[in-house]
Write an enzyme that holds these catalytic residues in place. Structure first.
Site, PDB file in Angstrom:
ATOM      1  N   GLU A 187      61.263  34.937  15.195  1.00  0.00           N
ATOM      2  CA  GLU A 187      60.796  34.190  14.013  1.00  0.00           C
ATOM      3  C   GLU A 187      60.496  32.721  14.283  1.00  0.00           C
ATOM      4  O   GLU A 187      60.996  31.838  13.591  1.00  0.00           O
ATOM      5  CB  GLU A 187      61.817  34.332  12.867  1.00  0.00           C
ATOM      6  CG  GLU A 187      62.066  35.785  12.485  1.00  0.00           C
ATOM      7  CD  GLU A 187      63.112  35.964  11.376  1.00  0.00           C
ATOM      8  OE1 GLU A 187      63.781  34.975  11.023  1.00  0.00           O
ATOM      9  OE2 GLU A 187      63.259  37.095  10.899  1.00  0.00           O
ATOM     10  N   GLU A 246      61.488  46.422  13.277  1.00  0.00           N
ATOM     11  CA  GLU A 246      62.519  46.390  12.220  1.00  0.00           C
ATOM     12  C   GLU A 246      61.984  47.046  10.954  1.00  0.00           C
ATOM     13  O   GLU A 246      62.116  46.522   9.860  1.00  0.00           O
ATOM     14  CB  GLU A 246      62.934  44.940  11.922  1.00  0.00           C
ATOM     15  CG  GLU A 246      63.376  44.164  13.149  1.00  0.00           C
ATOM     16  CD  GLU A 246      63.903  42.767  12.829  1.00  0.00           C
ATOM     17  OE1 GLU A 246      64.175  42.473  11.655  1.00  0.00           O
ATOM     18  OE2 GLU A 246      64.045  41.978  13.778  1.00  0.00           O
TER      19      GLU A 246
HETATM   20  C1  XIL Z   1      69.853  41.292   9.338  1.00  0.00           C
HETATM   21  C2  XIL Z   1      71.009  42.282   9.478  1.00  0.00           C
HETATM   22  O1  XIL Z   1      70.514  43.586   9.310  1.00  0.00           O
HETATM   23  C3  XIL Z   1      72.071  41.970   8.455  1.00  0.00           C
HETATM   24  O2  XIL Z   1      73.211  42.806   8.647  1.00  0.00           O
HETATM   25  C4  XIL Z   1      72.496  40.511   8.572  1.00  0.00           C
HETATM   26  O3  XIL Z   1      73.398  40.204   7.542  1.00  0.00           O
HETATM   27  C5  XIL Z   1      71.302  39.605   8.482  1.00  0.00           C
HETATM   28  O4  XIL Z   1      70.332  39.973   9.452  1.00  0.00           O
HETATM   29  N1  XIL Z   1      65.092  39.940  10.591  1.00  0.00           N
HETATM   30  C6  XIL Z   1      65.808  40.069  11.749  1.00  0.00           C
HETATM   31  C7  XIL Z   1      67.113  40.751  11.725  1.00  0.00           C
HETATM   32  O5  XIL Z   1      65.300  39.718  12.832  1.00  0.00           O
HETATM   33  O6  XIL Z   1      67.994  40.238  12.693  1.00  0.00           O
HETATM   34  C8  XIL Z   1      67.755  40.696  10.348  1.00  0.00           C
HETATM   35  O7  XIL Z   1      68.927  41.503  10.374  1.00  0.00           O
HETATM   36  C9  XIL Z   1      66.776  41.157   9.300  1.00  0.00           C
HETATM   37  C10 XIL Z   1      65.572  40.260   9.271  1.00  0.00           C
END
Ligand code: XIL
Length: 398
Positions: free
Chosen positions: A171, A277
């Protein structure tokens, strides 16, 4: 020989080495559906060796035998959802805590699954001391670089040979104006912090794959900046092995065509593209974002009692359509779903805390949803013999 017969034969051949009951699976495709057929269907089998199909997990999920079984039989790759993040592996300076991530890696190794490392440099879930002093002031560049190098070196070396690839920087591009997000690492180091992170990771492991990962870099408003960053990295001599599009999408937005433009644009640069994701959020919300600080205080929670059939159908159709797009691009080498069941998705708490969300392929009782069948069917038709180029680097495929 009909196309569907070929698919059945191919799927059965893949089932046998893993010892999963193959007959129900085959009969299901052939039309006779025994009671066990639904549970015998495996996305892992349907993906074969042509696509890495992953899920984000927490180590505690592995303590539940049913959950562990689901992960093992349905996926060929895992990403630790939290446990390799900087605040999990080195929250206190110099004190590395790899135990929970190690447990995930051991599980993956036992089950022939690939592990994706997530993530080395990110503005969230990272201890402040890495890039700032006790007062919150950015550290001098050399100090911040030394901290970044030590962190990356220790983590990448610990998992050398055990992790297929790393989301090196997560990000780095803002939602608002500007090419680079204002982050603690950038404030201390400068605009070349991303290049530096890749250099440190490459030096620590010459063989591991290295990715840039971000949300919405497929979308029109961020894509040009994503492409610019990728080109800058390549011009600086970074060996980038792929771009990760997070894929936190909504039921109706963004448009399929917009997502496809994104995938194509990165693929056209000769890069592998990973959907890292993926989830499809069926709940109402204001924005398409995955920025953790962008929480919405209030939000409707209309499906507390369960997802109505028509929305369930829409969710399945959306997953099918998205997997249909992925299948058009051999450069899409991995799709990772961010979670496994509706009980453990982060979207129960984002962007609004404490809602009852339903974005996954399995429901809260771990039963497969229509979206599961939709993905299964999409994988079957995409990965049938002759339908898809074998996985590999763009160079290997030529
Ligand atoms: C999220 C996790 O799934 C949660 O458990 C945590 O509380 C916050 O982060 N983008 C990303 C991930 O790159 O690392 C994030 O994961 C979701 C958004």
């Amino acid at each position: 020989m009909s196309a569907s017969f070929r698919v059945v034969t191919g799927a059965l051949a893949l089932l046998l080495p893993l010892g999963i009951a193959g007959s129900a699976f085959g009969q299901d495709r052939a039309g006779a559906t025994p009671a066990t057929a639904a549970t015998a269907k495996s996305l892992r089998q349907a993906a074969g060796d042509r696509l890495l199909l992953g899920t984000a997990i927490l180590s505690e999920h592995l303590d539940d035998p049913r959950h562990a079984e689901l992960i093992r039989t349905q996926f060929n790759s895992v990403t630790p959802g939290n446990e390799m993040k900087p605040d999990h592996v080195q929250n206190e300076r110099g004190k590395f805590t790899f135990e929970r991530a190690d447990k995930i890696v051991a599980f993956a190794q036992q089950n022939g699954m690939q592990v994706i490392g997530h993530t080395l440099v990110w503005h969230s879930q990272s201890p402040k001391w890495l890039y700032a002093d006790a007062q919150g002031k950015p550290l001098p560049r050399e100090q911040a670089l030394a901290n970044m190098k030590e962190h990356i070196e220790a983590v990448v070396k610990h998992y050398k040979g055990k992790v297929k690839g790393w989301d090196v920087v997560n990000e780095g591009i803002p939602d608002g104006p500007g090419d680079l997000r204002d982050t603690p690492a950038r404030r201390a180091i400068g605009d070349d912090y991303i290049i530096k992170a890749f250099e440190f990771a490459r030096a620590a492991d010459p063989d591991v794959e290295l990715y840039y990962n971000d949300y919405n870099i497929d979308m029109d408003y961020k894509r040009a900046r994503g492409l610019k960053l990728v080109k800058q990295l390549q011009a600086a001599g970074v060996r980038l092995d792929g771009v990760g599009i997070q894929g936190h999408w909504l039921l109706e937005k963004p448009d399929l065509a917009e997502i496809e433009r994104g995938i194509k644009a990165y693929a056209d640069l000769g890069l592998n593209v990973m959907i890292t994701e993926m989830d499809v959020d069926p709940l109402p919300r204001k924005e398409i974002t995955a920025e953790l600080s962008a929480t919405e205080r209030e939000g409707l929670d209309p499906y507390k009692a369960g997802l109505p059939d028509d929305v369930q159908r829409k969710l399945a159709d959306r997953y099918a359509a998205l997997f249909g797009v992925f299948a058009k691009y051999p450069q899409v080498t991995r799709v990772t779903i961010w979670g496994t069941t509706d009980a453990n998705t982060w979207l129960n708490n984002f962007p609004v805390r404490g809602r009852t969300n339903h974005p996954m392929l399995w429901d809260r009782q771990m039963n497969p949803k229509p979206a599961f069948d939709a993905v299964y069917e999409a994988l079957q038709s995409a990965t049938g013999p002759g339908k898809r180029a074998a996985r590999g680097t763009p160079a290997e495929r030529q």
